[in-house]
Design an enzyme around this catalytic site. Sequence first.
Site, PDB file in Angstrom:
ATOM      1  N   TYR A 149       0.832  -1.204   0.000  1.00 47.60           N
ATOM      2  CA  TYR A 149       0.000   0.000   0.000  1.00 47.60           C
ATOM      3  C   TYR A 149       0.871   1.261   0.000  1.00 47.60           C
ATOM      4  O   TYR A 149       0.781   2.079  -0.914  1.00 47.60           O
ATOM      5  CB  TYR A 149      -0.910  -0.033   1.221  1.00 47.60           C
ATOM      6  CG  TYR A 149      -1.907   1.107   1.308  1.00 47.60           C
ATOM      7  CD1 TYR A 149      -2.941   1.233   0.393  1.00 47.60           C
ATOM      8  CD2 TYR A 149      -1.817   2.049   2.332  1.00 47.60           C
ATOM      9  CE1 TYR A 149      -3.866   2.279   0.493  1.00 47.60           C
ATOM     10  CE2 TYR A 149      -2.737   3.083   2.444  1.00 47.60           C
ATOM     11  CZ  TYR A 149      -3.768   3.191   1.521  1.00 47.60           C
ATOM     12  OH  TYR A 149      -4.678   4.221   1.626  1.00 47.60           O
ATOM     13  N   GLU A 151       4.086   1.801  -0.528  1.00 49.80           N
ATOM     14  CA  GLU A 151       5.018   2.000  -1.637  1.00 49.80           C
ATOM     15  C   GLU A 151       4.295   2.141  -2.975  1.00 49.80           C
ATOM     16  O   GLU A 151       4.765   2.840  -3.867  1.00 49.80           O
ATOM     17  CB  GLU A 151       6.044   0.858  -1.700  1.00 49.80           C
ATOM     18  CG  GLU A 151       7.015   0.849  -0.517  1.00 49.80           C
ATOM     19  CD  GLU A 151       8.064   1.970  -0.568  1.00 49.80           C
ATOM     20  OE1 GLU A 151       7.781   3.054  -1.094  1.00 49.80           O
ATOM     21  OE2 GLU A 151       9.173   1.743  -0.051  1.00 49.80           O
ATOM     22  N   ASN A 178      -6.227   9.670   8.272  1.00 50.52           N
ATOM     23  CA  ASN A 178      -7.352   8.826   8.724  1.00 50.52           C
ATOM     24  C   ASN A 178      -8.680   9.566   8.662  1.00 50.52           C
ATOM     25  O   ASN A 178      -8.841  10.604   9.300  1.00 50.52           O
ATOM     26  CB  ASN A 178      -7.136   8.361  10.169  1.00 50.52           C
ATOM     27  CG  ASN A 178      -5.977   7.402  10.280  1.00 50.52           C
ATOM     28  OD1 ASN A 178      -4.841   7.788  10.003  1.00 50.52           O
ATOM     29  ND2 ASN A 178      -6.240   6.175  10.662  1.00 50.52           N
ATOM     30  N   ASN A 194     -13.889  -0.335  14.510  1.00 43.67           N
ATOM     31  CA  ASN A 194     -13.642  -1.461  15.429  1.00 43.67           C
ATOM     32  C   ASN A 194     -14.143  -1.131  16.828  1.00 43.67           C
ATOM     33  O   ASN A 194     -14.901  -1.890  17.434  1.00 43.67           O
ATOM     34  CB  ASN A 194     -12.134  -1.724  15.554  1.00 43.67           C
ATOM     35  CG  ASN A 194     -11.652  -2.781  14.609  1.00 43.67           C
ATOM     36  OD1 ASN A 194     -12.430  -3.302  13.809  1.00 43.67           O
ATOM     37  ND2 ASN A 194     -10.374  -3.091  14.679  1.00 43.67           N
ATOM     38  N   TYR A 208      -4.315  -2.556  19.522  1.00 40.72           N
ATOM     39  CA  TYR A 208      -3.133  -3.276  19.047  1.00 40.72           C
ATOM     40  C   TYR A 208      -1.912  -2.423  19.378  1.00 40.72           C
ATOM     41  O   TYR A 208      -1.716  -1.358  18.785  1.00 40.72           O
ATOM     42  CB  TYR A 208      -3.257  -3.575  17.546  1.00 40.72           C
ATOM     43  CG  TYR A 208      -4.441  -4.480  17.287  1.00 40.72           C
ATOM     44  CD1 TYR A 208      -4.349  -5.852  17.512  1.00 40.72           C
ATOM     45  CD2 TYR A 208      -5.675  -3.958  16.893  1.00 40.72           C
ATOM     46  CE1 TYR A 208      -5.445  -6.689  17.340  1.00 40.72           C
ATOM     47  CE2 TYR A 208      -6.776  -4.781  16.715  1.00 40.72           C
ATOM     48  CZ  TYR A 208      -6.656  -6.144  16.939  1.00 40.72           C
ATOM     49  OH  TYR A 208      -7.748  -6.963  16.778  1.00 40.72           O
ATOM     50  N   GLY A 209      -1.127  -2.857  20.380  1.00 42.82           N
ATOM     51  CA  GLY A 209      -0.021  -2.059  20.913  1.00 42.82           C
ATOM     52  C   GLY A 209      -0.420  -1.556  22.285  1.00 42.82           C
ATOM     53  O   GLY A 209      -1.419  -2.006  22.859  1.00 42.82           O
ATOM     54  N   ASP A 210       0.353  -0.572  22.806  1.00 40.14           N
ATOM     55  CA  ASP A 210       0.060  -0.101  24.162  1.00 40.14           C
ATOM     56  C   ASP A 210      -0.863   1.117  24.172  1.00 40.14           C
ATOM     57  O   ASP A 210      -1.160   1.680  25.231  1.00 40.14           O
ATOM     58  CB  ASP A 210       1.367   0.206  24.914  1.00 40.14           C
ATOM     59  CG  ASP A 210       2.171   1.318  24.250  1.00 40.14           C
ATOM     60  OD1 ASP A 210       1.670   1.923  23.266  1.00 40.14           O
ATOM     61  OD2 ASP A 210       3.303   1.583  24.696  1.00 40.14           O
ATOM     62  N   ARG A 215      -2.996   9.162  16.304  1.00 41.84           N
ATOM     63  CA  ARG A 215      -3.605   9.342  14.985  1.00 41.84           C
ATOM     64  C   ARG A 215      -4.355  10.660  14.994  1.00 41.84           C
ATOM     65  O   ARG A 215      -4.653  11.222  16.057  1.00 41.84           O
ATOM     66  CB  ARG A 215      -4.598   8.197  14.662  1.00 41.84           C
ATOM     67  CG  ARG A 215      -3.972   6.815  14.553  1.00 41.84           C
ATOM     68  CD  ARG A 215      -3.034   6.682  13.367  1.00 41.84           C
ATOM     69  NE  ARG A 215      -2.473   5.336  13.265  1.00 41.84           N
ATOM     70  CZ  ARG A 215      -1.333   4.942  13.846  1.00 41.84           C
ATOM     71  NH1 ARG A 215      -0.636   5.781  14.592  1.00 41.84           N
ATOM     72  NH2 ARG A 215      -0.887   3.711  13.683  1.00 41.84           N
TER      73      ARG A 215
HETATM   74  N1  LIG Z   1     -10.367   6.151   4.518  1.00 43.25           N
HETATM   75  C1  LIG Z   1      -9.206   6.671   4.909  1.00 43.25           C
HETATM   76  O1  LIG Z   1      -8.996   6.928   6.103  1.00 43.25           O
HETATM   77  C2  LIG Z   1      -8.138   6.960   3.878  1.00 43.25           C
HETATM   78  C3  LIG Z   1      -6.916   7.482   4.338  1.00 43.25           C
HETATM   79  C4  LIG Z   1      -5.924   7.742   3.407  1.00 43.25           C
HETATM   80  C5  LIG Z   1      -6.147   7.535   2.067  1.00 43.25           C
HETATM   81  N2  LIG Z   1      -7.328   7.034   1.643  1.00 43.25           N
HETATM   82  C6  LIG Z   1      -7.505   6.786   0.197  1.00 43.25           C
HETATM   83  O2  LIG Z   1      -8.783   7.242  -0.213  1.00 43.25           O
HETATM   84  C7  LIG Z   1      -9.315   6.348  -1.193  1.00 43.25           C
HETATM   85  C8  LIG Z   1     -10.680   5.857  -0.749  1.00 43.25           C
HETATM   86  O3  LIG Z   1     -10.573   5.213   0.509  1.00 43.25           O
HETATM   87  P1  LIG Z   1     -11.842   4.525   1.198  1.00 43.25           P
HETATM   88  O4  LIG Z   1     -11.634   4.570   2.654  1.00 43.25           O
HETATM   89  O5  LIG Z   1     -13.069   5.068   0.607  1.00 43.25           O
HETATM   90  O6  LIG Z   1     -11.620   3.022   0.737  1.00 43.25           O
HETATM   91  P2  LIG Z   1     -12.703   1.944   0.275  1.00 43.25           P
HETATM   92  O7  LIG Z   1     -12.017   0.625   0.290  1.00 43.25           O
HETATM   93  O8  LIG Z   1     -13.951   2.084   1.054  1.00 43.25           O
HETATM   94  O9  LIG Z   1     -13.015   2.399  -1.212  1.00 43.25           O
HETATM   95  C9  LIG Z   1     -12.183   2.087  -2.312  1.00 43.25           C
HETATM   96  C10 LIG Z   1     -13.060   1.820  -3.500  1.00 43.25           C
HETATM   97  O10 LIG Z   1     -12.216   1.494  -4.615  1.00 43.25           O
HETATM   98  C11 LIG Z   1     -12.738   0.345  -5.275  1.00 43.25           C
HETATM   99  N3  LIG Z   1     -11.626  -0.322  -5.953  1.00 43.25           N
HETATM  100  C12 LIG Z   1     -10.533  -0.903  -5.372  1.00 43.25           C
HETATM  101  N4  LIG Z   1      -9.735  -1.400  -6.326  1.00 43.25           N
HETATM  102  C13 LIG Z   1     -10.310  -1.117  -7.517  1.00 43.25           C
HETATM  103  C14 LIG Z   1      -9.961  -1.376  -8.867  1.00 43.25           C
HETATM  104  N5  LIG Z   1      -8.842  -2.039  -9.192  1.00 43.25           N
HETATM  105  N6  LIG Z   1     -10.775  -0.946  -9.852  1.00 43.25           N
HETATM  106  C15 LIG Z   1     -11.940  -0.274  -9.535  1.00 43.25           C
HETATM  107  N7  LIG Z   1     -12.318  -0.017  -8.285  1.00 43.25           N
HETATM  108  C16 LIG Z   1     -11.518  -0.426  -7.288  1.00 43.25           C
HETATM  109  C17 LIG Z   1     -13.377  -0.476  -4.171  1.00 43.25           C
HETATM  110  O11 LIG Z   1     -14.334  -1.398  -4.626  1.00 43.25           O
HETATM  111  C18 LIG Z   1     -14.000   0.621  -3.304  1.00 43.25           C
HETATM  112  O12 LIG Z   1     -15.286   0.948  -3.748  1.00 43.25           O
HETATM  113  C19 LIG Z   1      -8.293   5.231  -1.369  1.00 43.25           C
HETATM  114  O13 LIG Z   1      -7.505   5.529  -2.494  1.00 43.25           O
HETATM  115  C20 LIG Z   1      -7.461   5.301  -0.110  1.00 43.25           C
HETATM  116  O14 LIG Z   1      -6.152   4.851  -0.336  1.00 43.25           O
HETATM  117  C21 LIG Z   1      -8.337   6.728   2.528  1.00 43.25           C
END
Ligand SMILES: NC(=O)c1ccc[n+]([C@@H]2O[C@H](COP(=O)([O-])OP(=O)(O)OC[C@H]3O[C@@H](n4cnc5c(N)ncnc54)[C@H](O)[C@@H]3O)[C@@H](O)[C@H]2O)c1
Length: 317
Positions: A149, A151, A178, A194, A208-210, A215
Site C-alpha cells: 500500500y 510504496e 485517517n 472497530n 493493538y499495541g500499548d 492518529r
Molecule cells: N479512509 C481513509 O482513512 C483513507 C486514508 C488515506 C487515504 N485514503 C484513500 O482514499 C481512497 C478511498 O478510501 P476509502 O476509505 O473510501 O476506501 P474503500 O475501500 O472504502 O473504497 C475504495 C473503492 O475502490 C474500489 N476499488 C478498489 N480497487 C479497484 C480497482 N482495481 N478498480 C476499480 N475499483 C476499485 C473499491 O471497490 C472501493 O469501492 C483510497 O484511495 C485510499 O487509499 C483513505
Amino acid sequence: MSFWHDKIVIVAGGAGFIGQHLVQALLNAHASVHVIDNHSTGRALEVQPRTQQQLTQQHHDICTPTMMPKADVVYNLASPASPVHYQGDPIQTWKTNVLGTLKMLEHALDCGATLVQASTSEVYGDPLSHPQKETDWGNVNPIGPRACYDESKRAAEALLMDAVRTASADVRIARIFNTYGPGMTDSDGRAIPNFATQAEQGTPLTIYGDGTQTRSFCHVSDTVEGLMRLGMVDAAKGQVINIGNPTEVTILEIAQQINALFGNKSDIVFEDRPVDDPQRRCPDIGRAESLLDWTPQMKLQDGLITLHQTGQIRKSA
Ligand SMILES: NC(=O)c1ccc[n+]([C@@H]2O[C@H](COP(=O)([O-])OP(=O)(O)OC[C@H]3O[C@@H](n4cnc5c(N)ncnc54)[C@H](O)[C@@H]3O)[C@@H](O)[C@H]2O)c1
C-alpha cells in the site's frame, strides 16, 4: 452557478466509503458523475433519488482498459484503504495503485481533464518529522507487509509528478489522513469502526499495541470538502496537499472516549502491535489552508457523537 454545474466528473472508487460521500457532494453541486468501481471493497451506491439521473455507473477494474466518458475532472479513489483489505491481496493492491493510476492518468491526459489522486498519509511511513509536512520524504519499510500500500501509493505519486513535469498533466494529489464517518463497515479493521462496534456490543475494546501511538481523525465531510476544493482551485495544480485533521489523539484516548460515549463498561484489552505500525501521525495543514482555504470543521467529539446517535457504522453482509 457553482464550479461543478454541468461538469462531467469520473470517480474511480466511487462506491467506497469516501467515494460515496464525494459522489453525493458532486451530484448536489450539479455535476454529472460517472462512477467506475470493481466493488472489491465498495458496495451498491446509494444516492439521493433526486440526484439519481445525473449518475452513471460502470462495474470495472481500473487496471484493465475500457471506454470511459470524456471528463472535465477525474478523481482516482480506487484502492483498498484498510490493512485487512490491502494486505489481503497485495499484488492486486500494487496493480490498482500503479497500473490503475496509469490508466486513469492516460484517460485524463486524453481528455485534458484535471486528475485528483487520493494518496495517503501512509506515504510518510513511521514519520521522522512531526507534524508531517508535504516536504517530508517519508520513512517507509519497502519490504514489509504494509509496503504493497505505502510504496504503491508512493509510486503512484512519483508517476503522476513525472506526468506533471513531462506532459503538463493537470494533477493534484491529496495525502489523506485517517478519515471516519457514516458508511464505514464493522469489518473494516480500522480503529474507529472497530471500537464503535465493540462498544455497541458491550465487549472489551481491542487496542493493538500499548495505545500510546497517535492518529488524527478527519470527518469524511471535511475530507470530501478538501477533495472538492482540490478539483476546483487552480492553485492546487501540480501540488501535493495534506488533507487531514491536525487534532492528534492517542489510540488509548480515543478508545476511552468511545467507551464513555457508548456507555460501555467493559475493559480495554491490549494485543500485539502490527508490524510497521506508525507511532505518530498528524498533518501539517498549512498548505491546504493557504492554497485551498480549507480547514476541517467537525470536532472529533461531535463526529463521534453523531456516529453513535445515528448508528452509522454499517454491518458487513
Ligand atoms: N479512509 C481513509 O482513512 C483513507 C486514508 C488515506 C487515504 N485514503 C484513500 O482514499 C481512497 C478511498 O478510501 P476509502 O476509505 O473510501 O476506501 P474503500 O475501500 O472504502 O473504497 C475504495 C473503492 O475502490 C474500489 N476499488 C478498489 N480497487 C479497484 C480497482 N482495481 N478498480 C476499480 N475499483 C476499485 C473499491 O471497490 C472501493 O469501492 C483510497 O484511495 C485510499 O487509499 C483513505
